[in-house]
Scaffold this motif. Structure first.
Motif, PDB file in Angstrom:
ATOM      1  N   TYR A   9       0.830  -1.203   0.000  1.00  0.00           N
ATOM      2  CA  TYR A   9       0.000   0.000   0.000  1.00  0.00           C
ATOM      3  C   TYR A   9       0.864   1.253   0.000  1.00  0.00           C
ATOM      4  O   TYR A   9       0.564   2.222  -0.702  1.00  0.00           O
ATOM      5  N   ALA A  10       1.924   1.247   0.804  1.00  0.00           N
ATOM      6  CA  ALA A  10       2.793   2.415   0.869  1.00  0.00           C
ATOM      7  C   ALA A  10       3.499   2.660  -0.460  1.00  0.00           C
ATOM      8  O   ALA A  10       3.620   3.807  -0.903  1.00  0.00           O
ATOM      9  N   THR A  11       3.935   1.599  -1.123  1.00  0.00           N
ATOM     10  CA  THR A  11       4.583   1.749  -2.422  1.00  0.00           C
ATOM     11  C   THR A  11       3.616   2.314  -3.449  1.00  0.00           C
ATOM     12  O   THR A  11       3.959   3.230  -4.201  1.00  0.00           O
ATOM     13  N   PHE A  12       2.407   1.804  -3.460  1.00  0.00           N
ATOM     14  CA  PHE A  12       1.414   2.302  -4.417  1.00  0.00           C
ATOM     15  C   PHE A  12       1.050   3.753  -4.138  1.00  0.00           C
ATOM     16  O   PHE A  12       0.957   4.566  -5.062  1.00  0.00           O
ATOM     17  N   VAL A  13       0.876   4.102  -2.879  1.00  0.00           N
ATOM     18  CA  VAL A  13       0.512   5.472  -2.530  1.00  0.00           C
ATOM     19  C   VAL A  13       1.655   6.435  -2.830  1.00  0.00           C
ATOM     20  O   VAL A  13       1.433   7.528  -3.354  1.00  0.00           O
ATOM     21  N   LEU A  14       2.883   6.040  -2.537  1.00  0.00           N
ATOM     22  CA  LEU A  14       4.022   6.919  -2.806  1.00  0.00           C
ATOM     23  C   LEU A  14       4.223   7.151  -4.295  1.00  0.00           C
ATOM     24  O   LEU A  14       4.526   8.269  -4.717  1.00  0.00           O
ATOM     25  N   THR A  15       4.042   6.131  -5.106  1.00  0.00           N
ATOM     26  CA  THR A  15       4.171   6.340  -6.543  1.00  0.00           C
ATOM     27  C   THR A  15       3.003   7.151  -7.088  1.00  0.00           C
ATOM     28  O   THR A  15       3.170   7.937  -8.019  1.00  0.00           O
ATOM     29  N   SER A  16       1.816   7.000  -6.497  1.00  0.00           N
ATOM     30  CA  SER A  16       0.681   7.842  -6.903  1.00  0.00           C
ATOM     31  C   SER A  16       0.928   9.301  -6.552  1.00  0.00           C
ATOM     32  O   SER A  16       0.627  10.200  -7.343  1.00  0.00           O
ATOM     33  N   LEU A  17       1.493   9.546  -5.369  1.00  0.00           N
ATOM     34  CA  LEU A  17       1.830  10.917  -4.995  1.00  0.00           C
ATOM     35  C   LEU A  17       2.934  11.476  -5.876  1.00  0.00           C
ATOM     36  O   LEU A  17       2.930  12.659  -6.214  1.00  0.00           O
ATOM     37  N   MET A  36       3.850   1.901  -9.886  1.00  0.00           N
ATOM     38  CA  MET A  36       2.503   1.476  -9.501  1.00  0.00           C
ATOM     39  C   MET A  36       2.197   0.082 -10.037  1.00  0.00           C
ATOM     40  O   MET A  36       1.649  -0.766  -9.327  1.00  0.00           O
TER      41      MET A  36
END
Length: 98
Positions: A9-17, A36
């Protein structure tokens, strides 16, 4: 929530940001999209192990194929835009202009 789920989740959220806030160059946007896709691939590949099912799903391989197609298309657009506009800055592209 396990540490494995939190890291996905953190990897996906950081790449989305990163995609939302660092849209200066086309290559950085493409790298965020690849991050992502990679986090989703690893999460889908680890899903049968986490649920302790014996059947293996084909969904991660299909998603990896689409990710490779997306990377190839993105790099082709990067080369074409660099040739026509001289740089890969996203503010140089005007979608309303023919």
């Amino acid at each position: 929530m396990s540490l494995l789920h939190l890291s996905f989740y953190a990897t996906f959220v950081l790449t989305s940001l990163g995609l939302a806030f660092h849209r200066t160059h086309l290559i950085s946007a493409l790298l965020c999209l690849e991050g992502m896709m990679l986090s989703m691939y690893v999460a889908l590949a680890m899903w049968p192990i986490q649920t302790q099912t014996s059947s293996h799903t084909i969904l991660p391989i299909i998603m990896l194929t689409f990710s490779a197609c997306e990377a190839g298309t993105g790099l082709a657009l990067l080369v074409a835009s660099t040739r026509t506009h001289g740089s890969d800055h996203l503010h140089n592209f005007n979608l309303l202009q023919c």
